[in-house]
Scaffold this active site. Structure first.
Site, PDB file in Angstrom:
ATOM      1  N   THR A   1      -9.764  -4.881  -0.179  1.00 18.81           N
ATOM      2  CA  THR A   1     -10.723  -5.354   0.828  1.00 18.81           C
ATOM      3  C   THR A   1     -11.572  -4.252   1.433  1.00 18.81           C
ATOM      4  O   THR A   1     -12.600  -4.538   2.047  1.00 18.81           O
ATOM      5  CB  THR A   1      -9.964  -6.039   1.976  1.00 18.81           C
ATOM      6  OG1 THR A   1      -9.111  -5.054   2.616  1.00 18.81           O
ATOM      7  CG2 THR A   1      -9.111  -7.181   1.460  1.00 18.81           C
TER       8      THR A   1
ATOM      9  N   GLY B   1      -4.084  -4.429  -4.588  1.00 23.23           N
ATOM     10  CA  GLY B   1      -4.852  -3.483  -5.378  1.00 23.23           C
ATOM     11  C   GLY B   1      -4.078  -2.203  -5.594  1.00 23.23           C
ATOM     12  O   GLY B   1      -3.453  -1.690  -4.668  1.00 23.23           O
ATOM     13  N   HIS B   2      -4.067  -1.721  -6.824  1.00 24.59           N
ATOM     14  CA  HIS B   2      -3.408  -0.464  -7.142  1.00 24.59           C
ATOM     15  C   HIS B   2      -4.465   0.571  -7.516  1.00 24.59           C
ATOM     16  O   HIS B   2      -5.270   0.350  -8.417  1.00 24.59           O
ATOM     17  CB  HIS B   2      -2.427  -0.639  -8.299  1.00 24.59           C
ATOM     18  CG  HIS B   2      -1.196  -1.418  -7.926  1.00 24.59           C
ATOM     19  ND1 HIS B   2      -0.319  -1.914  -8.850  1.00 24.59           N
ATOM     20  CD2 HIS B   2      -0.696  -1.762  -6.720  1.00 24.59           C
ATOM     21  CE1 HIS B   2       0.672  -2.542  -8.231  1.00 24.59           C
ATOM     22  NE2 HIS B   2       0.452  -2.461  -6.938  1.00 24.59           N
TER      23      HIS B   2
ATOM     24  N   LYS C   1       2.461   2.147  -5.200  1.00 24.53           N
ATOM     25  CA  LYS C   1       3.214   1.673  -6.361  1.00 24.53           C
ATOM     26  C   LYS C   1       2.458   1.898  -7.662  1.00 24.53           C
ATOM     27  O   LYS C   1       3.073   2.177  -8.701  1.00 24.53           O
ATOM     28  CB  LYS C   1       3.526   0.184  -6.198  1.00 24.53           C
ATOM     29  CG  LYS C   1       4.458  -0.129  -5.032  1.00 24.53           C
ATOM     30  CD  LYS C   1       4.739  -1.618  -4.910  1.00 24.53           C
ATOM     31  CE  LYS C   1       3.509  -2.402  -4.498  1.00 24.53           C
ATOM     32  NZ  LYS C   1       2.992  -2.054  -3.150  1.00 24.53           N
TER      33      LYS C   1
ATOM     34  N   ASP D   1       0.823  -1.221   0.000  1.00 29.81           N
ATOM     35  CA  ASP D   1       0.000   0.000   0.000  1.00 29.81           C
ATOM     36  C   ASP D   1       0.855   1.268   0.000  1.00 29.81           C
ATOM     37  O   ASP D   1       0.433   2.311   0.498  1.00 29.81           O
ATOM     38  CB  ASP D   1      -0.951   0.023   1.207  1.00 29.81           C
ATOM     39  CG  ASP D   1      -1.759  -1.244   1.340  1.00 29.81           C
ATOM     40  OD1 ASP D   1      -2.344  -1.667   0.340  1.00 29.81           O
ATOM     41  OD2 ASP D   1      -1.789  -1.825   2.448  1.00 29.81           O
TER      42      ASP D   1
END
Length: 427
Positions: free
Chosen positions: A302, A40-41, A16, A13
């Protein structure tokens, strides 16, 4: 631009996705080399926000080719949902732009069932798994019973592999967990359609990388999660199921280690963690709430609230050592605005000793006491800063202190979520 590897240096997190999106402009290939859709990005482009879980962040740049390497575990249903969501927003996601290695292992429905059942049954502190089947898929890969993307070319082979896997999985589901057995044909029917679409994107990822390198063009390797979630080097057992460090690029993408050039370590200006596990600098006060709210610290995958704390230099020293970081990208510097005092964890105290690196041993990180150095904060809003000279003195002093401690230059600064809210600084 030489070949670039982008890795997280904390517990994931770190931002990136935005940095990969920024660097893609000067790259010809963008390659994802490990992890699954437990990462997740989040990318902000103008007024639009995109959240990607499997497809490399470079897809938002027209004409760029995105590769998914053999080190990734891929959920075909999630992959297809991402394709459709991007296509609905005008992004070209054709097979010439997204190529998947046939060697990439596939997350099957029984992997997700097993993941959730295990976490529910676990006594004591939970691992904090996302329940998306990542770990069980990597387990099947290591046990040599996994389903790979190329297997979807043959329905008979796919059915045989599912039948073989369920012989063991159903024994666990029924006898150990007290649940229901899965039927082979039901599982097959569930994955056939998304698998059919998956086949259209298969290609030799290793060959594409080699051809691009031979032509003197640039490759950007995109990691997921962070160094301290690495299955070997992270805060075990509160880790992910793959190697997140830069050295895994060669294995997870199918290329020579000699292709790796610049290693960009992404550092959030403070520290966050999702789920369980030790966190020496975690804050439980109004400052922690400030970081959480101002930083929008909710998981892209999430939606879970992220735990927040001060910057931890021992963790970063370890990340730099493990990854061979050549440059630091400092993200979310703007979130620190408004704090009168900023604390930096410069070391740990453990059993009367001062440590500059995390202790090596399971559970020991939970026993350390952080050693802090306080530096002045700043009140100015820096989200509109476009050059180094636009930053307040306290902010530049904070950055120079990090460079002094970590012995690595900070070459890119992020002062907001949009790709335009970025300051580039020569190394």
């Amino acid at each position: 631009m030489s070949n670039v590897v982008v890795v997280g240096t904390q517990w994931g997190d770190e931002g990136k996705g935005k940095i990969v999106d920024l660097l893609t402009e000067n790259a010809d290939l963008v390659v994802r080399f490990q992890g699954g859709n437990n990462a997740g990005h989040t990318l902000v482009v103008g007024e639009k926000t995109f959240i990607l879980h499997l497809i490399p962040s470079g897809i938002l740049h027209p004409g760029k080719v995105c590769l998914i390497g053999n080190g990734v575990v891929l959920d075909p249903e999630v992959f297809c949902r991402e394709l459709d969501a991007l296509a609905a927003r005008g992004v070209d996601v054709g097979p010439e732009r997204i190529v998947i290695s046939p060697k990439t292992h596939v997350i099957m429905p029984y992997h997700k069932v097993l993941d959730k059942l295990r976490e529910e049954k676990r006594t004591g502190e939970k691992i904090g798994t996302t329940g998306r089947g990542i770990g069980p898929c990597y387990e099947d890969k290591a046990a040599r019973v996994g389903v790979r993307a190329g297997d979807f070319r043959s329905k008979n082979l796919l059915r045989a592999k599912i039948e073989h896997a369920l012989a063991e999985k159903n024994a666990l589901f029924t006898h150990f967990f007290g649940g229901q057995a899965l039927k082979v044909d039901d599982v097959l029917d569930e994955v056939l359609e998304s698998g059919r679409r998956l086949v259209g994107h298969l290609g030799d990822v290793s060959e594409r990388i080699a051809e691009t390198a031979a032509a003197g063009r640039s490759i950007l390797f995109e990691g997921a999660q962070g160094t301290h979630l690495d299955i070997d080097h992270g805060t075990y057992p509160f880790v992910t199921s793959s190697n997140t460090v830069a050295g895994n690029v060669a294995a997870g993408a199918g290329c020579s280690p000699g292709m790796l050039g610049r290693i960009l370590g992404i550092v959030k200006a403070y520290t966050t963690r999702v789920g369980s596990g030790p966190f020496p600098t975690e804050l439980f006060d109004t400052v922690g709430e400030h970081l959480q709210q101002q930083g929008g610290e909710f998981g892209a995958t999430t939606g879970r609230k992220r735990r927040c704390g001060w910057l931890d230099l021992p963790l970063l020293r370890e990340s730099i050592r493990l990854n061979g970081v050549t440059e630091i990208v400092l993200t979310k510097l703007d979130v620190l605005s408004g704090l009168e005092r900023i604390r930096i964890c410069t070391g740990y105290a453990l059993d009367g000793r001062e440590l500059r690196y995390p202790p090596q041993g399971e559970g020991l990180l939970a026993e350390v006491q952080p050693i802090y150095d306080d530096v002045p904060g700043w009140s100015e809003d820096i989200s509109t800063a476009t050059t180094w000279d636009d930053l307040p003195d306290a902010a530049t002093a904070y950055i120079r202190r990090l460079e002094q401690e970590l012995k690595v230059p900070v070459t890119i600064l992020s002062v907001g979520p949009d790709r335009r809210q970025t300051i580039q600084r020569p190394a």
